[in-house]
Design an enzyme around this catalytic site. Structure first.
Site, PDB file in Angstrom:
ATOM      1  N   TYR A 137       0.856  -1.194   0.000  1.00  0.00           N
ATOM      2  CA  TYR A 137       0.000   0.000   0.000  1.00  0.00           C
ATOM      3  C   TYR A 137       0.885   1.234   0.000  1.00  0.00           C
ATOM      4  CZ  TYR A 137      -4.131   2.792   1.411  1.00  0.00           C
ATOM      5  OH  TYR A 137      -5.161   3.688   1.473  1.00  0.00           O
ATOM      6  N   LYS A 164      -1.318  -1.195  -4.159  1.00  0.00           N
ATOM      7  CA  LYS A 164      -2.394  -0.201  -4.150  1.00  0.00           C
ATOM      8  C   LYS A 164      -1.746   1.169  -4.118  1.00  0.00           C
ATOM      9  CE  LYS A 164      -6.348   1.452  -1.470  1.00  0.00           C
ATOM     10  NZ  LYS A 164      -7.120   1.318  -0.200  1.00  0.00           N
TER      11      LYS A 164
END
Length: 297
Positions: A137, A164
């Site tokens: 992330y 992400k």
């Protein structure tokens, strides 16, 4: 049988809370079920808009178990895990798997920004003994901005399947894609800015991590499908996404977790407040959300 979509759509479900800010984990199940039934490719809980840093361990467990029961293996259940130290993060990640996670999303929560070697050490701690896929992330606004060199190195591990990426514009996301391609990093490069969806689907993104889909899954599935369906489909998808413009601008101004919680309340979904210590929007902002939803309809 319809082929799988080129862009994996993951609905990021909010964690419902009452007006007092108390988490209501039992109410997460209907939100997960409606996302699956709308046709998303995966469901995520305990992400940023899921209030990950604000939940106690027992609430996290109840959220994950309720979500796992509602999803019932129909699509992957992605669970966020966070911690400020390597042992805490590792324990949170492995607890999430024990509670029912099919995949993990791991942001690097920190007070002091972590250096690249420190970032690598944190992820190495999570990967030790891990048996499920892991999504990295990169969220500059709320966590340590994950170094792309670290991403490329971690991608050599077959369990590290996705990144992400919260890039604020298309050009930055594409720059990151070029860096990863140059480092021969093989993983699904996702985006999480709902407002950029059509452009990034057209640009070849592998995944859409959507908080909007946690509240409006039917419409977001439609946008994703049309965005990949040639010029006419993209034009229709742009019109549909533009209808969400007022709501997305409010989310940028006031925080997506607050605005989407208010949107849930307005359309009659369970919950409708962010978890404490976050508070509901002020009355003027609440009315702005209501107006945005009228425009959306």
């Amino acid at each position: 049988m319809r082929p799988p979509p080129a862009v994996r759509l993951t609905a990021y479900v909010l964690t419902p809370a009452g007006d007092d800010g108390a988490v209501l984990p039992e109410l997460v199940a209907p939100l997960c079920a409606r996302a699956v039934e709308a046709g998303v490719d995966a469901v995520a809980v305990l992400g940023s808009t899921g209030g990950l840093p604000y939940l106690e361990d027992d609430d996290r467990e109840r959220v994950v178990r309720a979500a796992a029961e509602a999803v019932a293996g129909r699509v992957p259940l992605v669970v966020g895990a966070g911690g400020m130290t390597a042992p805490t993060l590792r324990r949170a990640a492995h607890d999430a798997v024990r509670w029912g996670a099919d995949e993990l999303l791991v942001p690097l929560l920190s007070y002091w920004p972590l250096t690249p070697p420190e970032q690598r050490a944190m992820y190495d701690a999570v990967l030790e003994g891990l048996g499920v896929p892991l999504t990295l992330y990169r969220a500059r606004a709320t966590t340590t901005a994950l170094d792309l060199g670290v991403v490329a190195d971690l991608a050599a591990d077959e369990r590290v399947v996705a990144l992400k990426d919260t890039s604020a514009d298309v050009a930055t996301w594409l720059e990151h894609a070029d860096v990863l391609r140059g480092r021969r990093a093989v993983l699904r490069h996702e985006f999480s800015r709902d407002a950029l969806a059509v452009d990034l689907v057209e640009a070849g993104a592998g995944g859409w991590a959507s908080a909007l889909a946690g509240v409006f899954p039917d419409r977001v599935v439609g946008i994703r499908d049309r965005a990949g369906d040639g010029p006419a489909g993209r034009q229709a998808a742009r019109r549909e996404l533009a209808a969400f413009g007022p709501l997305l601008r409010l989310a940028a101004a006031h925080g997506a977790i607050r605005v989407l919680a208010e949107a849930m309340r307005t359309i009659g979904l369970p919950g409708g407040a962010p978890p404490a210590p976050l508070l509901r929007l002020e009355p003027d902002a609440r009315r702005a959300v209501e107006r945005a939803l009228v425009t959306l309809d």
